[in-house]
Design an enzyme around this catalytic site. Sequence first.
Site, PDB file in Angstrom:
ATOM      1  N   LYS A   2      37.616  -8.783  24.722  1.00 42.33           N
ATOM      2  CA  LYS A   2      37.463  -7.500  24.040  1.00 42.33           C
ATOM      3  C   LYS A   2      38.584  -6.520  24.377  1.00 42.33           C
ATOM      4  O   LYS A   2      38.468  -5.327  24.088  1.00 42.33           O
ATOM      5  CB  LYS A   2      36.115  -6.874  24.394  1.00 42.33           C
TER       6      LYS A   2
ATOM      7  N   GLN B 155      34.757 -14.850  25.419  1.00 40.98           N
ATOM      8  CA  GLN B 155      33.710 -14.069  26.071  1.00 40.98           C
ATOM      9  C   GLN B 155      32.698 -14.967  26.783  1.00 40.98           C
ATOM     10  O   GLN B 155      32.273 -14.680  27.904  1.00 40.98           O
ATOM     11  CB  GLN B 155      33.007 -13.196  25.032  1.00 40.98           C
TER      12      GLN B 155
ATOM     13  N   GLU C 231      25.481 -12.951  15.011  1.00 40.73           N
ATOM     14  CA  GLU C 231      24.090 -12.903  14.572  1.00 40.73           C
ATOM     15  C   GLU C 231      23.927 -13.435  13.149  1.00 40.73           C
ATOM     16  O   GLU C 231      23.017 -14.228  12.871  1.00 40.73           O
ATOM     17  CB  GLU C 231      23.566 -11.467  14.622  1.00 40.73           C
TER      18      GLU C 231
ATOM     19  N   ASP D 245      34.528  -3.093  17.266  1.00 39.95           N
ATOM     20  CA  ASP D 245      34.884  -3.664  18.566  1.00 39.95           C
ATOM     21  C   ASP D 245      35.124  -5.164  18.368  1.00 39.95           C
ATOM     22  O   ASP D 245      34.218  -5.982  18.552  1.00 39.95           O
ATOM     23  CB  ASP D 245      33.762  -3.408  19.572  1.00 39.95           C
TER      24      ASP D 245
ATOM     25  N   GLU E  11      32.253  -6.228  15.612  1.00 41.48           N
ATOM     26  CA  GLU E  11      31.035  -5.514  15.993  1.00 41.48           C
ATOM     27  C   GLU E  11      31.068  -4.170  15.292  1.00 41.48           C
ATOM     28  O   GLU E  11      31.935  -3.334  15.566  1.00 41.48           O
ATOM     29  CB  GLU E  11      30.930  -5.349  17.512  1.00 41.48           C
TER      30      GLU E  11
ATOM     31  N   HIS F 116      19.934  -6.345  18.136  1.00 45.52           N
ATOM     32  CA  HIS F 116      21.115  -7.128  18.494  1.00 45.52           C
ATOM     33  C   HIS F 116      20.907  -7.848  19.825  1.00 45.52           C
ATOM     34  O   HIS F 116      21.148  -9.054  19.934  1.00 45.52           O
ATOM     35  CB  HIS F 116      22.320  -6.190  18.577  1.00 45.52           C
TER      36      HIS F 116
ATOM     37  N   GLU G  12      30.056  -0.624  14.883  1.00 43.85           N
ATOM     38  CA  GLU G  12      29.530   0.337  15.844  1.00 43.85           C
ATOM     39  C   GLU G  12      29.795   1.763  15.390  1.00 43.85           C
ATOM     40  O   GLU G  12      30.592   2.013  14.490  1.00 43.85           O
ATOM     41  CB  GLU G  12      30.191   0.135  17.217  1.00 43.85           C
TER      42      GLU G  12
ATOM     43  N   ARG H 180      34.418 -14.522  20.734  1.00 45.33           N
ATOM     44  CA  ARG H 180      33.168 -15.018  21.324  1.00 45.33           C
ATOM     45  C   ARG H 180      33.380 -16.221  22.234  1.00 45.33           C
ATOM     46  O   ARG H 180      32.650 -16.381  23.228  1.00 45.33           O
ATOM     47  CB  ARG H 180      32.175 -15.369  20.215  1.00 45.33           C
TER      48      ARG H 180
ATOM     49  N   THR I 227      40.409  -2.470  19.492  1.00 47.67           N
ATOM     50  CA  THR I 227      39.207  -1.766  19.047  1.00 47.67           C
ATOM     51  C   THR I 227      39.661  -0.803  17.964  1.00 47.67           C
ATOM     52  O   THR I 227      40.477   0.086  18.229  1.00 47.67           O
ATOM     53  CB  THR I 227      38.543  -0.996  20.198  1.00 47.67           C
TER      54      THR I 227
ATOM     55  N   ASP J 105      31.875   0.869  26.217  1.00 46.19           N
ATOM     56  CA  ASP J 105      31.121   0.286  25.105  1.00 46.19           C
ATOM     57  C   ASP J 105      29.731  -0.086  25.587  1.00 46.19           C
ATOM     58  O   ASP J 105      29.570  -0.687  26.658  1.00 46.19           O
ATOM     59  CB  ASP J 105      31.841  -0.951  24.568  1.00 46.19           C
TER      60      ASP J 105
END
Length: 408
Positions: free
Chosen positions: A244, A231, A354, A224, A189, A123, A191, A228, A248, A116
């Site tokens: 993570k 993480q 975000e 994904d 996420e 971002h 993607e 948080r 996925t 990834d």
Amino acid sequence: MSAPDEPTGAAGLFGPDNLPYGLFTHADAPGHRRIGVRYHDRILDAGAAATALGSPHADLLTRPSLNALMAAGRAAWQAVRAELRDWLTDGAADPYLHPLAGATLHLPFDVADYVDFYASEHHATNLGRLFRPDSAPLLPNWKHLPVGYHGRSGTVVVSGTPVVRPRGQRKPPTDPAPSFGPSRRLDIEAELGFVVGMPSAQGGAGVGLRDFREHVFGVTLLNDWSARDLQGWEGQPLGPHLAKSFATSVSPWITPLDALEAARTAPPARDVPLLPYLDDGADGVEPGGLDLRLTVRLNGHTIAEPPFSAMYWTGAQMLAHMTAGGASLRTGDLYGSGTVSGPDRLTQSGCLQELTWGGAEPVELPDGKRTFLEDGDEVTLSGWAPGPGGERIGLGEVTGRVRPAPAA
């Protein structure tokens, strides 16, 4: 998964210029997995059609996954695609079409390795400002190479698979020590995933920008899922681990690269010189950007529309960097673009981190506010690209619903 309900008019995004590949079972033979090709609101049994119509590629299309076709190389991909288009447009394939609504869709290929990336400047800049407000938002290496990490291929799942809230260590800044439990800041996420067909040799010079099309079979939407809080604590200093590794999600449809010719576009201007193996301004290197329009829906409500055309690093550059050190490619390798975000943070961000500015600015929904995902929430990613003659090319949706963490 059963074929999902889609917005009105979605079938028109899957005409003869698209023809994405998938894997399906049908009520007439529920244990028999077959390669399918989406055509409007129907699905073609590609193996049955190829066998009946005498295709020299029937052996590739009668397998229980796409891997054999993916490994056959670009000449075979183009020949098969031309056959499919002819059969579908002249009616020869009609006896082998099934209603999409009656199909169960499966993970279309056997995933080999998963990488990834972190390819969106918007971002990366937003997260830099959020977490390092007193420093430059981009770290010094960001515009010199596509930053990425190796993920967990065994937890790549097809759209519709429930996503169980992960557990792990969490330590908010105000707590004196970490605790263990369900993530409280579960995120998404949005993607684009790139699916590798042709392998490459280990220890070689890497796959150059000009060879991208020879190795990448197609693209798929990818979510994904990210914890948080896990993480932030475990990523000191190494990359994501439990945050993570739990799921996925990918679409059940792989869009061939050849379906995206009209969507090719120049990437954003480079303001830092690139080393030769990443220099997409060199003679003979075709534009590597893609004009894809993504939509993120939470519980059926649109919360963002990220533009993939804003991505700083291209799929070809990610592949070149991924193999530059001598790593080989395997058929079924999957690599993600990283979160797709655009210049407008409030409408074009591909993650809640975000959109809510780390939870400080909740997203307003008809069923309440959200900072991060709650149990029962459902996230759907969809997208489209410009096609020939003003048509649109649809990207298969990817959906996941959050389930509670397992009991301790």
